[in-house]
Design a protein around this motif. Structure first.
Motif, PDB file in Angstrom:
ATOM      1  N   UNK A 141       6.237 -13.763  -0.663  1.00  0.00           N
ATOM      2  CA  UNK A 141       6.361 -12.669  -1.637  1.00  0.00           C
ATOM      3  C   UNK A 141       5.150 -12.619  -2.564  1.00  0.00           C
ATOM      4  N   UNK A 142       4.630 -13.786  -2.935  1.00  0.00           N
ATOM      5  CA  UNK A 142       3.435 -13.828  -3.785  1.00  0.00           C
ATOM      6  C   UNK A 142       2.237 -13.252  -3.045  1.00  0.00           C
ATOM      7  N   UNK A 143       2.089 -13.592  -1.760  1.00  0.00           N
ATOM      8  CA  UNK A 143       0.992 -13.055  -0.951  1.00  0.00           C
ATOM      9  C   UNK A 143       1.057 -11.535  -0.863  1.00  0.00           C
ATOM     10  N   UNK A 144       2.263 -11.029  -0.606  1.00  0.00           N
ATOM     11  CA  UNK A 144       2.436  -9.587  -0.466  1.00  0.00           C
ATOM     12  C   UNK A 144       2.191  -8.887  -1.803  1.00  0.00           C
ATOM     13  N   UNK A 145       2.698  -9.460  -2.882  1.00  0.00           N
ATOM     14  CA  UNK A 145       2.525  -8.844  -4.197  1.00  0.00           C
ATOM     15  C   UNK A 145       1.046  -8.737  -4.551  1.00  0.00           C
ATOM     16  N   UNK A 146       0.273  -9.786  -4.250  1.00  0.00           N
ATOM     17  CA  UNK A 146      -1.160  -9.747  -4.515  1.00  0.00           C
ATOM     18  C   UNK A 146      -1.822  -8.624  -3.714  1.00  0.00           C
ATOM     19  N   UNK A 147      -1.491  -8.524  -2.431  1.00  0.00           N
ATOM     20  CA  UNK A 147      -2.075  -7.480  -1.590  1.00  0.00           C
ATOM     21  C   UNK A 147      -1.711  -6.093  -2.113  1.00  0.00           C
ATOM     22  N   UNK A 148      -0.467  -5.916  -2.580  1.00  0.00           N
ATOM     23  CA  UNK A 148      -0.039  -4.621  -3.096  1.00  0.00           C
ATOM     24  C   UNK A 148      -0.792  -4.244  -4.365  1.00  0.00           C
ATOM     25  N   UNK A 149      -0.985  -5.210  -5.270  1.00  0.00           N
ATOM     26  CA  UNK A 149      -1.712  -4.920  -6.503  1.00  0.00           C
ATOM     27  C   UNK A 149      -3.178  -4.596  -6.225  1.00  0.00           C
ATOM     28  N   UNK A 150      -3.768  -5.294  -5.253  1.00  0.00           N
ATOM     29  CA  UNK A 150      -5.158  -5.017  -4.905  1.00  0.00           C
ATOM     30  C   UNK A 150      -5.302  -3.613  -4.312  1.00  0.00           C
ATOM     31  N   UNK A 151      -4.296  -3.204  -3.562  1.00  0.00           N
ATOM     32  CA  UNK A 151      -4.295  -1.837  -3.028  1.00  0.00           C
ATOM     33  C   UNK A 151      -4.052  -0.823  -4.145  1.00  0.00           C
ATOM     34  N   UNK A 152      -3.189  -1.185  -5.075  1.00  0.00           N
ATOM     35  CA  UNK A 152      -2.754  -0.271  -6.125  1.00  0.00           C
ATOM     36  C   UNK A 152      -3.814  -0.024  -7.188  1.00  0.00           C
ATOM     37  N   UNK A 153      -4.606  -1.052  -7.521  1.00  0.00           N
ATOM     38  CA  UNK A 153      -5.516  -0.987  -8.657  1.00  0.00           C
ATOM     39  C   UNK A 153      -6.407   0.262  -8.674  1.00  0.00           C
ATOM     40  N   UNK A 154      -7.128   0.585  -7.594  1.00  0.00           N
ATOM     41  CA  UNK A 154      -7.981   1.784  -7.657  1.00  0.00           C
ATOM     42  C   UNK A 154      -7.206   3.094  -7.558  1.00  0.00           C
ATOM     43  N   UNK A 155      -5.885   3.006  -7.384  1.00  0.00           N
ATOM     44  CA  UNK A 155      -5.081   4.217  -7.199  1.00  0.00           C
ATOM     45  C   UNK A 155      -4.127   4.464  -8.366  1.00  0.00           C
ATOM     46  N   UNK A 156      -4.383   3.815  -9.491  1.00  0.00           N
ATOM     47  CA  UNK A 156      -3.470   3.932 -10.628  1.00  0.00           C
ATOM     48  C   UNK A 156      -3.380   5.342 -11.186  1.00  0.00           C
ATOM     49  N   UNK A 157      -4.408   6.147 -10.996  1.00  0.00           N
ATOM     50  CA  UNK A 157      -4.437   7.462 -11.638  1.00  0.00           C
ATOM     51  C   UNK A 157      -3.418   8.426 -11.069  1.00  0.00           C
ATOM     52  N   UNK A 158      -2.961   8.211  -9.821  1.00  0.00           N
ATOM     53  CA  UNK A 158      -2.058   9.191  -9.214  1.00  0.00           C
ATOM     54  C   UNK A 158      -0.665   9.124  -9.823  1.00  0.00           C
TER      55      UNK A 158
END
Length: 403
Positions: A125-142
């Motif tokens: 779960x920690x691995x997946x959460x990290x990957x999700x946040x890394x994907x999410x970071x540049x997309x916060x504006x939407x």
């Protein structure tokens, strides 16, 4: 909509493009896989949209006319999700959501969502959460502001809407915290690997859903979760196995896939370390899949990326019971039939002439298991003899499995 025990299946449409680097046949193959991914995540695919482009549109990935066509269809049919076969840039994602006005996912987001569903242990779960946040970071504006009335569903698991509305500094702090947490766990797992003693380590590798976990269960007599869906196994499982009188450690790892998100490759470093540090790779292939050659190439590419491609390897072509070919009728009145290929015929194919030791099996039916076990035994013994003093052991193969 169909209902299962966990959630309602969402209706979705798929979108892909034919480009100079991807012809129609390849796109169809990728969309078939994307549909299987969508099913695994909990979606029912209603329709596919394709378009021929020299290259994807930098603003909306597809052309404006095709985007309008998708918009009209999802509006008329009350479709809530549009899934694109390739990773969308933050600006493409934002523009598409504004244009189509439903939830937009790309292949990366879909895979991350499946991983979020499948992660069972705290580490996974920690691995997946990290990957999700890394994907999410540049997309916060939407922020999916127009979708506030829709809660949950595919692409909404993990960090969730509350975190999407937080600022970048908090997200970066969370990423740093998760990385430190994973470093600590990685060190612990590295210590565990070092403490396994002088035992040869073999790792099952292969494309997702090729039967690695079923094979693991059959060889080690363990109960590793196995299911006919993509990424059924996320958590690394290690079992001690004895073939003949020779013990070794067997590891079941997460399946590979084409277009594997880079965020996952980084986050699942420790899982890949199990592959990197293995003495022997057992490459399992689903021979019944029409694209098994591409799957082999995809796995080899990832092995090269993690610098594990020069290790000793065994090729196990699985699911021979699921492979059929059309046998032409001798006359016009006799219908065509689908038949299996015999084991002797498999051994005459080009696959058996691989540079690696090769065997053809059915893990589900345990067909040709004795030959497979003898092959694994021989390769493990070679490594053992080369590494440890041979006069400490005298191994002679015999089948101690009453089954």
């Amino acid at each position: 909509m169909l209902e299962n025990k966990e959630h309602l299946y969402e209706d979705a449409v798929l979108v892909g493009v034919v480009t100079q680097n991807q012809d129609e046949d390849k796109l169809t193959e990728y969309l078939d896989e994307l549909e299987f991914l969508a099913l695994t995540a909990g979606a029912t695919v209603v329709k596919r949209f394709t378009q021929k482009l020299t290259q994807p549109d930098p603003k909306t990935f597809i052309g404006s006319g095709k985007a309008q066509e998708v918009r009209d269809f999802v509006k008329e049919n009350n479709i809530g999700t549009v899934i694109f076969d390739d990773e969308l840039s933050p600006s493409q994602l934002k523009n598409l959501e504004r244009e189509i006005e439903v939830k937009i996912l790309d292949r990366t987001n879909l895979i991350l969502d499946i991983f979020a569903q499948r992660a069972q242990t705290s580490y996974a779960r920690t691995q997946v959460e990290l990957a999700q946040y890394q994907y999410l970071l540049p997309r916060l504006t939407r922020m999916w502001t127009h979708l506030e009335r829709q809660k949950g569903g595919i692409g909404m698991r993990g960090p969730g809407e509350t975190e999407i509305e937080t600022d970048r500094r908090i997200i970066r702090d969370r990423i740093s915290l998760l990385k430190e947490k994973l470093k600590t766990i990685d060190r612990q797992m590295a210590t565990q690997r070092n403490n396994r003693g002088k035992v040869v380590r073999a790792a099952l590798v292969g494309y997702t859903n090729v039967g690695k976990s079923t094979l693991m269960n059959a060889i080690s007599k363990s109960e590793v979760f196995a299911e006919n869906k993509l990424f059924a196994t996320l958590d690394t499982t290690v079992r001690k196995v004895v073939i003949g009188n020779l013990p070794f450690l067997l590891t079941d790892t997460v399946g590979f896939i084409r277009k594997l998100p880079t965020q996952l490759v980084e986050s699942f470093k420790s899982t890949l370390d199990e592959v990197r540090e293995a003495d022997l790779l057992i490459h399992v292939v689903d021979i019944s899949h029409e694209s098994f050659e591409d799957h082999i190439e995809s796995v080899n590419q990832i092995l090269m990326e993690i610098n594990a491609h020069q290790k000793p390897m065994i090729m196990i072509f699985n699911k021979i019971d699921g492979f059929t070919y059309v046998k032409k009728a001798e006359d016009d009145l006799t219908p065509e039939t689908r038949e299996n290929i015999s084991l002797d015929e498999w051994k005459k194919t080009w696959m058996s002439k691989s540079k690696y030791p090769t065997v053809f099996i059915s893990a589900l039916k345990k067909e040709n298991f004795e030959e497979m076990k003898k092959l694994i035994y021989d390769e493990v013994l070679k490594i053992h003899i080369s590494r440890f003093p041979y006069n400490d052991f005298l191994f002679e193969y015999y089948d101690n499995d009453p089954e």
